[in-house]
Design an enzyme around this catalytic site. Structure first.
Site, short mmCIF file in Angstrom:
data_model
loop_
_atom_site.label_atom_id
_atom_site.label_comp_id
_atom_site.label_asym_id
_atom_site.label_seq_id
_atom_site.Cartn_x
_atom_site.Cartn_y
_atom_site.Cartn_z
N LYS A 179 99.39 18.75 56.24
CA LYS A 179 99.62 19.91 55.37
C LYS A 179 98.93 19.74 54.01
O LYS A 179 98.27 20.65 53.53
CB LYS A 179 101.12 20.13 55.13
CG LYS A 179 101.93 20.45 56.37
CD LYS A 179 103.37 20.83 56.02
CE LYS A 179 104.18 19.69 55.41
NZ LYS A 179 104.42 18.54 56.30
N ARG A 217 98.46 6.40 55.66
CA ARG A 217 98.02 7.35 54.63
C ARG A 217 97.99 6.70 53.25
O ARG A 217 98.89 5.94 52.88
CB ARG A 217 99.00 8.52 54.63
CG ARG A 217 98.83 9.49 53.49
CD ARG A 217 99.43 10.82 53.77
NE ARG A 217 100.87 10.79 54.03
CZ ARG A 217 101.56 11.86 54.40
NH1 ARG A 217 100.95 13.00 54.62
NH2 ARG A 217 102.86 11.76 54.61
P1 AMP Z 1 106.45 15.85 51.42
O1 AMP Z 1 105.50 15.39 50.37
O2 AMP Z 1 106.36 17.34 51.66
O3 AMP Z 1 106.35 15.06 52.69
O4 AMP Z 1 107.93 15.60 50.85
C1 AMP Z 1 108.37 14.29 50.53
C2 AMP Z 1 109.88 14.26 50.41
O5 AMP Z 1 110.30 15.13 49.35
C3 AMP Z 1 110.67 14.75 51.62
O6 AMP Z 1 110.83 13.75 52.60
C4 AMP Z 1 112.00 15.15 50.98
O7 AMP Z 1 112.77 14.02 50.63
C5 AMP Z 1 111.53 15.77 49.68
N1 AMP Z 1 111.25 17.22 49.86
C6 AMP Z 1 110.04 17.84 49.73
N2 AMP Z 1 110.14 19.15 49.95
C7 AMP Z 1 111.45 19.38 50.23
C8 AMP Z 1 112.20 20.55 50.57
N3 AMP Z 1 111.60 21.74 50.67
N4 AMP Z 1 113.52 20.40 50.80
C9 AMP Z 1 114.12 19.21 50.71
N5 AMP Z 1 113.49 18.07 50.41
C10 AMP Z 1 112.15 18.14 50.16
#
Ligand code: AMP
Length: 213
Positions: A13, A127
């Site tokens: 993403k 990554r």
């Molecule tokens: P990401 O960078 O999108 O993989 O997000 C990393 C971490 O941030 C996730 O594993 C969650 O702990 C937190 N996080 C990011 N976006 C959300 C969301 N929309 N709702 C809840 N937790 C989030």
């Protein structure tokens, strides 16, 4: 163009969002990046989120919903935005829906990047991110140039243990938003296996068919 990128952790993403926002000239709004910045700065939001993130768990809805709804009210989002990593639960999708209705705007597309579970762990564990440019590399599939290897960041939640939790949370919490958007007729499914350039082409082809509001 108002759009959302959905997909399991390690689906690509962030990489795809970085490319698409340049094409569509819309802000890239990544809930994960915003939360990581808050953790780094030690803000109250970051302090609240840190433990959940390290463990690969979701940050509570009320925290994330407030953060994103504030962000999309900013002037740079008036004509479009790309949400990456939000919504991640059904209540988040419903809160976004209600806020957009209130603002009198509509989502144009939700792109679901599909990658089988067995590929996700290797993708996430290998990554590395360049903090200076935001570029995302993979030690095996997209190796970084040797001269920047010293500054690359390995996310705390890109461990085998945290990725397992994140994939399981994706299936239990995030996958239920897919039928929500399917029922609205705005879901675009894209095969996320292959070269990143090919996947960008697949996404832009899917979006070409979408009338932008
Ligand atoms: P990401 O960078 O999108 O993989 O997000 C990393 C971490 O941030 C996730 O594993 C969650 O702990 C937190 N996080 C990011 N976006 C959300 C969301 N929309 N709702 C809840 N937790 C989030």
């Amino acid at each position: 163009m108002r759009m959302i990128l959905v997909g399991p952790p390690g689906a690509g993403k962030g990489t795809q969002a970085g490319r698409l926002v340049a094409t569509y000239r819309i802000p890239h709004i990544s809930s994960g990046d915003m939360l990581r910045a808050a953790v780094k700065e030690g803000t109250p939001l970051g302090v609240a989120a840190d433990g959940y993130m390290k463990a690969g768990k979701l940050v509570p809805d009320d925290v994330v919903i407030g953060m994103i709804l504030e962000r999309i009210k900013k002037p740079d989002s008036a004509n479009g935005f790309m949400l990456d990593g939000f919504p991640r639960t059904r209540p988040q999708a419903e809160a976004l829906d209600a806020a957009m209705k209130q603002a009198g705007v509509e989502l144009d597309a939700v792109v679901l990047i599909e990658v089988p579970d067995q590929l996700l762990e290797e993708r996430a564990v290998g990554r590395r991110t360049d903090p200076d440019t935001g570029t995302i590399y993979h030690l095996k599939y997209n190796p970084p140039p040797a001269e920047i290897s010293g500054r690359l960041v390995h996310r705390k939640d890109d461990t085998v243990e945290a990725v397992t939790t994140r994939v399981s949370k994706y299936h239990s919490e995030t996958a239920p938003i897919v039928p929500f958007y399917e029922a609205k007729g705005i879901l675009q499914r894209v095969d996320g296996v292959g070269d990143p350039d090919v996947i960008t082409t697949r996404i832009t082809a899917a979006l070409r068919a979408v009338p932008s509001t």
